[in-house]
Design an enzyme around this catalytic site. Sequence first.
Site, PDB file in Angstrom:
ATOM      1  N   THR A   9      28.708  34.581  30.258  1.00 50.29           N
ATOM      2  CA  THR A   9      27.991  33.566  31.044  1.00 50.29           C
ATOM      3  C   THR A   9      28.653  33.296  32.389  1.00 50.29           C
ATOM      4  OG1 THR A   9      29.224  31.778  29.957  1.00 50.29           O
ATOM      5  CG2 THR A   9      27.111  32.414  28.976  1.00 50.29           C
ATOM      6  N   GLY A  10      29.796  33.918  32.660  1.00 49.61           N
ATOM      7  CA  GLY A  10      30.495  33.719  33.926  1.00 49.61           C
ATOM      8  C   GLY A  10      29.930  34.599  35.024  1.00 49.61           C
ATOM      9  N   ARG A  37      31.257  25.934  24.764  1.00 47.55           N
ATOM     10  CA  ARG A  37      30.277  25.211  25.591  1.00 47.55           C
ATOM     11  C   ARG A  37      29.003  26.019  25.796  1.00 47.55           C
ATOM     12  NH1 ARG A  37      34.868  24.857  28.632  1.00 47.55           N
ATOM     13  NH2 ARG A  37      33.954  26.259  30.195  1.00 47.55           N
ATOM     14  N   CYS A 136      39.887  42.860  42.417  1.00 49.76           N
ATOM     15  CA  CYS A 136      38.716  43.328  43.171  1.00 49.76           C
ATOM     16  C   CYS A 136      39.092  43.949  44.518  1.00 49.76           C
ATOM     17  CB  CYS A 136      37.745  42.165  43.384  1.00 49.76           C
ATOM     18  SG  CYS A 136      38.527  40.623  43.908  1.00 49.76           S
ATOM     19  N   GLN A 163      38.119  37.448  51.570  1.00 46.34           N
ATOM     20  CA  GLN A 163      37.484  37.462  50.260  1.00 46.34           C
ATOM     21  C   GLN A 163      36.546  36.274  50.061  1.00 46.34           C
ATOM     22  OE1 GLN A 163      40.246  38.244  47.049  1.00 46.34           O
ATOM     23  NE2 GLN A 163      41.720  39.176  48.452  1.00 46.34           N
ATOM     24  N   GLY A 167      35.010  35.507  44.126  1.00 47.85           N
ATOM     25  CA  GLY A 167      36.233  35.968  43.482  1.00 47.85           C
ATOM     26  C   GLY A 167      36.949  34.885  42.711  1.00 47.85           C
ATOM     27  N   LYS A 221      49.515  41.029  43.943  1.00 47.63           N
ATOM     28  CA  LYS A 221      48.680  41.882  43.081  1.00 47.63           C
ATOM     29  C   LYS A 221      48.243  43.149  43.818  1.00 47.63           C
ATOM     30  CE  LYS A 221      46.490  38.112  40.470  1.00 47.63           C
ATOM     31  NZ  LYS A 221      45.200  37.392  40.284  1.00 47.63           N
ATOM     32  N   HIS A 250      33.650  41.087  49.725  1.00 54.40           N
ATOM     33  CA  HIS A 250      35.033  41.120  50.206  1.00 54.40           C
ATOM     34  C   HIS A 250      35.150  42.176  51.304  1.00 54.40           C
ATOM     35  CE1 HIS A 250      35.797  38.561  46.944  1.00 54.40           C
ATOM     36  NE2 HIS A 250      36.700  39.236  46.266  1.00 54.40           N
TER      37      HIS A 250
END
Length: 278
Positions: A9-10, A37, A136, A163, A167, A221, A250
Amino acid sequence: MRVGVVGATGAVGRVLLEVLDQRSFPITELRAFASSRSQGHLVHCGSRQVVVQELRKDAFDGLDFVFFDASDSVSKEWVPDAAKAGAWVVDNSGAFRMESDVPLVVPEVNGHVLEARLLRRSSLQARERIFAGPNCSTVQLSLPLQVLQARWGLRRVVVSTYQSVSGAGTKAMEELRSQLEDRLKGKVPPAPEAFPHEIAFNTIPQIGKFRSDGSTSEEAKIIEESRKILGLPGLRISTTAVRVPTLHGHSESVNVELENTFELSEVRAAMAACPGIC
């Protein structure tokens, strides 16, 4: 294929479901997972409608692939269970990216690690069925860098990323929309929650937490993951990451110094021939 999607659901999970449909992925069974939820909500993969389930110990039984598009904490808890259940696991969080025994994969760059595991699939341990997806910004950076490294060698890389709020997830996107609406109406928005500063009509040169050297976790990262994907642990690379007030997309500005002489026409031709680079 019997497929599970964690974080369905994200923002990322919903896009993954769209991509599975667009690519006509051969799904015979689809299970969608999210937090309590969202239990009972519906998600769509093309014409397929799926009821969202909450994660539980037997959730992954019988699945061939499980995609994780959730938080680091969720992945750390549940990815090992999915692998033990016999599934191939693709984790898009940061939980396993820098683990030495977990491949960090951009298929066009280092897809050979997938092939090597596939050839040994009958004898693999559960941990060996886990693969990590990169940050990403690292994904889109690694493709052109691999092209340049293969032909001319990389000496130094300086990259600045710009970005979008996507994100940072669904809440960040909602916050940008809300702040823009307030500002356009002449209102002062509530204090920001998704970002350290208001993002509407603004840029924020901070993505992630600051480190002791003044860089951010996002910048670290990009450096560390690029080195791992390219197989260049000593690559000289410097990054700056900036959040910009757009919902999607991005962008990166990349300055590269190569080891050997080159012609721009040759570079353009090599880039054009690389899958994934338009």
